[in-house]
Design an enzyme around this catalytic site. Structure first.
Site, PDB file in Angstrom:
ATOM      1  N   HIS A   1       0.837  -0.863   0.064  1.00  0.00           N
ATOM      2  CA  HIS A   1       0.307   0.067  -0.142  1.00  0.00           C
ATOM      3  C   HIS A   1       0.598   1.326  -0.153  1.00  0.00           C
ATOM      4  O   HIS A   1       1.757   1.532   0.977  1.00  0.00           O
ATOM      5  CB  HIS A   1      -1.242  -0.102   1.242  1.00  0.00           C
ATOM      6  CG  HIS A   1      -1.665   1.210   1.335  1.00  0.00           C
ATOM      7  ND1 HIS A   1      -3.041   1.429   0.999  1.00  0.00           N
ATOM      8  CD2 HIS A   1      -1.295   2.127   2.625  1.00  0.00           C
ATOM      9  CE1 HIS A   1      -3.903   2.596   1.750  1.00  0.00           C
ATOM     10  NE2 HIS A   1      -2.707   2.739   2.834  1.00  0.00           N
TER      11      HIS A   1
ATOM     12  N   TYR B   1      -9.777   8.691   2.055  1.00  0.00           N
ATOM     13  CA  TYR B   1     -10.311   9.852   3.577  1.00  0.00           C
ATOM     14  C   TYR B   1     -11.325  11.050   2.472  1.00  0.00           C
ATOM     15  O   TYR B   1     -10.453  11.622   2.310  1.00  0.00           O
ATOM     16  CB  TYR B   1      -9.378   9.974   4.019  1.00  0.00           C
ATOM     17  CG  TYR B   1      -8.047   8.728   5.362  1.00  0.00           C
ATOM     18  CD1 TYR B   1      -9.136   8.293   6.515  1.00  0.00           C
ATOM     19  CD2 TYR B   1      -7.362   8.698   4.790  1.00  0.00           C
ATOM     20  CE1 TYR B   1      -8.118   7.372   7.127  1.00  0.00           C
ATOM     21  CE2 TYR B   1      -6.126   8.547   5.322  1.00  0.00           C
ATOM     22  CZ  TYR B   1      -6.948   7.890   6.657  1.00  0.00           C
ATOM     23  OH  TYR B   1      -5.664   6.051   6.990  1.00  0.00           O
TER      24      TYR B   1
ATOM     25  N   PRO C   1      -8.441   5.390  15.812  1.00  0.00           N
ATOM     26  CA  PRO C   1      -8.034   4.721  15.103  1.00  0.00           C
ATOM     27  C   PRO C   1      -7.736   5.167  14.284  1.00  0.00           C
ATOM     28  O   PRO C   1      -7.346   4.747  13.455  1.00  0.00           O
ATOM     29  CB  PRO C   1      -9.385   3.572  14.507  1.00  0.00           C
ATOM     30  CG  PRO C   1     -10.156   4.200  16.357  1.00  0.00           C
ATOM     31  CD  PRO C   1      -9.835   5.742  16.726  1.00  0.00           C
TER      32      PRO C   1
ATOM     33  N   TYR D   1       3.015   9.102   8.491  1.00  0.00           N
ATOM     34  CA  TYR D   1       1.466   7.771   8.103  1.00  0.00           C
ATOM     35  C   TYR D   1       2.656   6.370   7.565  1.00  0.00           C
ATOM     36  O   TYR D   1       2.539   5.373   8.211  1.00  0.00           O
ATOM     37  CB  TYR D   1       1.263   8.046   6.825  1.00  0.00           C
ATOM     38  CG  TYR D   1       0.561   7.542   6.244  1.00  0.00           C
ATOM     39  CD1 TYR D   1      -1.378   7.844   7.222  1.00  0.00           C
ATOM     40  CD2 TYR D   1       0.081   6.561   5.602  1.00  0.00           C
ATOM     41  CE1 TYR D   1      -2.082   6.498   6.893  1.00  0.00           C
ATOM     42  CE2 TYR D   1      -0.739   5.515   5.817  1.00  0.00           C
ATOM     43  CZ  TYR D   1      -2.104   6.266   5.517  1.00  0.00           C
ATOM     44  OH  TYR D   1      -2.454   5.045   5.353  1.00  0.00           O
TER      45      TYR D   1
ATOM     46  N   LYS E   1      -2.543   3.542  13.765  1.00  0.00           N
ATOM     47  CA  LYS E   1      -1.118   3.299  14.362  1.00  0.00           C
ATOM     48  C   LYS E   1      -1.472   2.081  15.745  1.00  0.00           C
ATOM     49  O   LYS E   1      -0.221   1.972  16.671  1.00  0.00           O
ATOM     50  CB  LYS E   1      -0.790   4.590  15.107  1.00  0.00           C
ATOM     51  CG  LYS E   1      -0.502   5.917  14.117  1.00  0.00           C
ATOM     52  CD  LYS E   1       0.560   5.176  13.403  1.00  0.00           C
ATOM     53  CE  LYS E   1       0.884   5.755  12.560  1.00  0.00           C
ATOM     54  NZ  LYS E   1       2.131   5.677  11.550  1.00  0.00           N
TER      55      LYS E   1
HETATM   56  C1  LIG Z   1     -11.912  -1.093  14.657  1.00  0.00           C
HETATM   57  C2  LIG Z   1     -10.399  -1.294  14.821  1.00  0.00           C
HETATM   58  C3  LIG Z   1      -9.828  -1.150  14.123  1.00  0.00           C
HETATM   59  C4  LIG Z   1      -8.990  -0.572  14.236  1.00  0.00           C
HETATM   60  N1  LIG Z   1      -7.772  -1.006  13.529  1.00  0.00           N
HETATM   61  C5  LIG Z   1      -6.909  -0.448  13.289  1.00  0.00           C
HETATM   62  C6  LIG Z   1      -6.103  -0.583  12.370  1.00  0.00           C
HETATM   63  O1  LIG Z   1      -5.809  -0.171  11.299  1.00  0.00           O
HETATM   64  N2  LIG Z   1      -4.528  -0.489  12.845  1.00  0.00           N
HETATM   65  C7  LIG Z   1      -3.441  -0.035  13.832  1.00  0.00           C
HETATM   66  O2  LIG Z   1      -2.266  -0.229  13.536  1.00  0.00           O
HETATM   67  N3  LIG Z   1      -4.618  -0.663  14.731  1.00  0.00           N
HETATM   68  C8  LIG Z   1      -5.621  -0.427  15.083  1.00  0.00           C
HETATM   69  N4  LIG Z   1      -6.983  -0.651  15.737  1.00  0.00           N
HETATM   70  C9  LIG Z   1      -6.653  -0.436  17.106  1.00  0.00           C
HETATM   71  C10 LIG Z   1      -5.347  -1.869  17.557  1.00  0.00           C
HETATM   72  O3  LIG Z   1      -6.483  -3.192  16.940  1.00  0.00           O
HETATM   73  C11 LIG Z   1      -4.889  -3.078  18.739  1.00  0.00           C
HETATM   74  O4  LIG Z   1      -4.407  -1.769  19.302  1.00  0.00           O
HETATM   75  C12 LIG Z   1      -4.294  -3.597  18.981  1.00  0.00           C
HETATM   76  O5  LIG Z   1      -5.093  -5.004  19.520  1.00  0.00           O
HETATM   77  C13 LIG Z   1      -3.256  -3.840  20.322  1.00  0.00           C
HETATM   78  O6  LIG Z   1      -2.675  -4.693  20.496  1.00  0.00           O
HETATM   79  P1  LIG Z   1      -2.258  -5.644  21.982  1.00  0.00           P
HETATM   80  O7  LIG Z   1      -1.666  -6.743  21.602  1.00  0.00           O
HETATM   81  O8  LIG Z   1      -1.660  -4.076  22.323  1.00  0.00           O
HETATM   82  O9  LIG Z   1      -3.501  -5.641  22.921  1.00  0.00           O
HETATM   83  P2  LIG Z   1      -5.065  -6.710  22.074  1.00  0.00           P
HETATM   84  O10 LIG Z   1      -4.829  -6.686  20.707  1.00  0.00           O
HETATM   85  O11 LIG Z   1      -6.259  -5.922  22.699  1.00  0.00           O
HETATM   86  O12 LIG Z   1      -4.558  -8.205  22.573  1.00  0.00           O
HETATM   87  C14 LIG Z   1      -4.504  -8.778  24.235  1.00  0.00           C
HETATM   88  C15 LIG Z   1      -4.887  -9.260  24.412  1.00  0.00           C
HETATM   89  O13 LIG Z   1      -4.803  -9.665  25.570  1.00  0.00           O
HETATM   90  C16 LIG Z   1      -6.220 -11.077  25.984  1.00  0.00           C
HETATM   91  N5  LIG Z   1      -6.932  -9.873  27.820  1.00  0.00           N
HETATM   92  C17 LIG Z   1      -7.476  -9.346  28.461  1.00  0.00           C
HETATM   93  N6  LIG Z   1      -7.613  -8.883  29.525  1.00  0.00           N
HETATM   94  C18 LIG Z   1      -6.783 -10.503  29.673  1.00  0.00           C
HETATM   95  C19 LIG Z   1      -6.962 -11.650  30.636  1.00  0.00           C
HETATM   96  N7  LIG Z   1      -7.044 -10.516  31.951  1.00  0.00           N
HETATM   97  N8  LIG Z   1      -5.696 -12.900  30.835  1.00  0.00           N
HETATM   98  C20 LIG Z   1      -5.084 -13.360  30.018  1.00  0.00           C
HETATM   99  N9  LIG Z   1      -5.893 -12.498  28.484  1.00  0.00           N
HETATM  100  C21 LIG Z   1      -6.306 -11.610  28.748  1.00  0.00           C
HETATM  101  C22 LIG Z   1      -6.686 -10.643  24.926  1.00  0.00           C
HETATM  102  O14 LIG Z   1      -8.083 -11.598  25.314  1.00  0.00           O
HETATM  103  C23 LIG Z   1      -6.328 -10.394  24.413  1.00  0.00           C
HETATM  104  O15 LIG Z   1      -6.073 -11.726  22.788  1.00  0.00           O
HETATM  105  C24 LIG Z   1      -8.030  -0.657  15.553  1.00  0.00           C
HETATM  106  C25 LIG Z   1      -8.788  -1.315  16.600  1.00  0.00           C
HETATM  107  C26 LIG Z   1     -10.342  -1.398  16.039  1.00  0.00           C
HETATM  108  C27 LIG Z   1     -11.199  -1.619  17.854  1.00  0.00           C
END
Ligand SMILES: Cc1cc2nc3c(=O)[nH]c(=O)nc-3n(C[C@H](O)[C@H](O)[C@H](O)COP(=O)(O)OP(=O)(O)OC[C@H]3O[C@@H](n4cnc5c(N)ncnc54)[C@H](O)[C@@H]3O)c2cc1C
Length: 393
Positions: A76, A201, A292, A385, A296
């Site tokens: 992209h 956008y 979002p 970006y 990032k």
């Molecule tokens: C609709 C949407 C669109 C998005 N689009 C983008 C995008 O285009 N680009 C981008 O970079 N980001 C995007 N994001 C943000 C991105 O999805 C998150 O920032 C990312 O998932 C963060 O990763 P993480 O590993 O920190 O947390 P998470 O992916 O939330 O993982 C956390 C994990 O911890 C586990 N967990 C929680 N509590 C417990 C517990 N008590 N015990 C054991 N396990 C637990 C959960 O089950 C989960 O698997 C988007 C988010 C949403 C909601």
């Protein structure tokens, strides 16, 4: 069957942050255990992000887990902005050293990282939530919902914004900086082929609309909606009416299809400083939430894991303190926050009653005009970006 084990690093959460860290530590033969409350099926079916920065792709590639990403993901290189009847395409790759993003759904990233770690013999324990995290001078103990106990030297809190790691922060150990945005999004996935080969956008008097690629057969859309609206206020026909109106451009056709998921997005941003308390490190959404816009969140989560692995290695070698993790990560997190905030305010429509709405709307038009007409402005935007270089170049 409940168990009691001792390891070096207990990783809470098998999302992008936790699984990246698990793979990196395991590859360096650092004993670690990843625990998550969900089973594999749930982990690999959560549709969320999809825009992978160059550094994120590089991280996965260096771990030897990018075969599917590079084969099935889409490179992209630019974005289109639509505003006041105009259309401008910004080629980020051309503006910024030929670097590009990949579009590859988050659930596939999680599947690749999880399967890679399990195949390499990593210790991943799914389907039981962590309930409590205790810390002493010597280590940490995590208590799981089924009575299991994990003792470790360090805990990596990668369990998201509602997880145990963030909730266990002792009072005063970190400061949380938070902003609730004045906008609200309805975000949805439609079983429809993308209507362009790039992100669009659109700034429209009825509100922002976004068209984001996910795969050959699915597209994500975002719609700015009035604050307080619920999903029930937005039946599918209303969604398509708005998308058609806001994304409209002569000669361009919106591909439509069944809406497979829709959610209202909590538009809030938050950063915890420092991203560590004692032997507990906060990663990804546990440490920071980012609006979002700009995509990032996932990328910051992976970058946190890369840095924590590096700091733990340097700490073992006696060349860095544990505090280096937060010191190095916080500026990058704020840089992403600043970019995401700027993009949010470049694309949204201020309600008439918002303070100085007409003035801010004109500032916004100026930013869009500069993006289309000023190479220096566009290059700076492109650099943010595309995101920074991977650690180690
Ligand atoms: C609709 C949407 C669109 C998005 N689009 C983008 C995008 O285009 N680009 C981008 O970079 N980001 C995007 N994001 C943000 C991105 O999805 C998150 O920032 C990312 O998932 C963060 O990763 P993480 O590993 O920190 O947390 P998470 O992916 O939330 O993982 C956390 C994990 O911890 C586990 N967990 C929680 N509590 C417990 C517990 N008590 N015990 C054991 N396990 C637990 C959960 O089950 C989960 O698997 C988007 C988010 C949403 C909601």
């Amino acid at each position: 069957m409940p168990y009691e084990i001792t390891t070096r690093v207990v990783i809470l959460g098998a999302g992008p942050a936790g699984l990246t860290l698990g793979n990196l530590l395991h590859a360096r033969q650092v004993p670690c255990v990843v625990v998550d409350k969900f089973e594999r099926e749930e982990l690999v079916s959560r549709t969320r992000a999809g825009l992978l920065e160059y550094r994120t792709v590089e991280t996965v590639r260096r771990m030897g887990l990018a075969d599917r990403l590079l084969k099935e993901g889409h490179r992209h290189t630019g974005c289109e902005f639509r505003f006041t009847g105009q259309r401008s395409y910004t080629d980020f790759s051309e503006l910024y050293d030929g670097r590009s993003h990949h579009v590859y759904p988050q659930q596939e990233v999680v599947a690749d990282l999880l399967d890679g770690l399990v195949a390499a013999g990593g210790d991943v324990r799914l389907g039981v939530a962590a309930e409590r995290l205790e810390q002493t001078d010597d280590g940490v103990t995590v208590h799981l919902a089924d009575g299991s106990v994990v003792h470790a030297e360090f805990a990596a809190g990668a369990d998201g914004q509602h997880g145990v790691a963030r909730a266990s922060t002792p009072p005063g150990a970190t400061t949380e900086y938070e902003m609730v945005h004045e906008f609200q999004w309805l975000t949805l996935i439609a079983a429809a082929a993308p209507s362009a080969e790039w992100t669009i956008y659109a700034q429209h008097e009825r509100g922002f609309a976004g068209h984001l690629l996910r795969s050959d057969t699915f597209t994500r859309f975002h719609l700015q909606v009035p604050v307080g609206d619920t999903v029930e206020d937005w039946p599918d026909e209303r969604i398509w009416d708005e998308l058609r109106a806001r994304l409209a451009h002569p000669g361009w056709t919106l591909h439509e299809g069944p809406v497979t998921s829709k959610n209202m997005l909590d538009m809030r941003s938050r950063v915890a400083e420092p991203m560590q308390y004692g032997r507990v490190f906060l990663l990804g959404d546990a440490a920071h939430i980012i609006s979002p816009s700009g995509g990032k969140g996932l990328n910051l989560a992976v970058a946190d894991a890369v840095e924590l692995d590096r700091v733990l290695a340097e700490h073992d070698a006696g060349t860095a303190t544990l505090g280096a993790y937060s010191t190095r990560r916080v500026p990058d997190v704020w840089k992403a926050q600043e970019f995401s905030h700027a993009l949010l305010h470049m694309m949204h429509t201020y309600p008439d009653e918002a303070p100085s709405a007409a003035f801010r709307q004109r500032l916004q038009q100026s930013r869009l005009w500069q993006l289309a007409n000023s190479p220096a402005y566009a290059r700076n935007f492109a650099a943010s970006y595309i995101g920074p270089s991977p650690v180690g170049g």
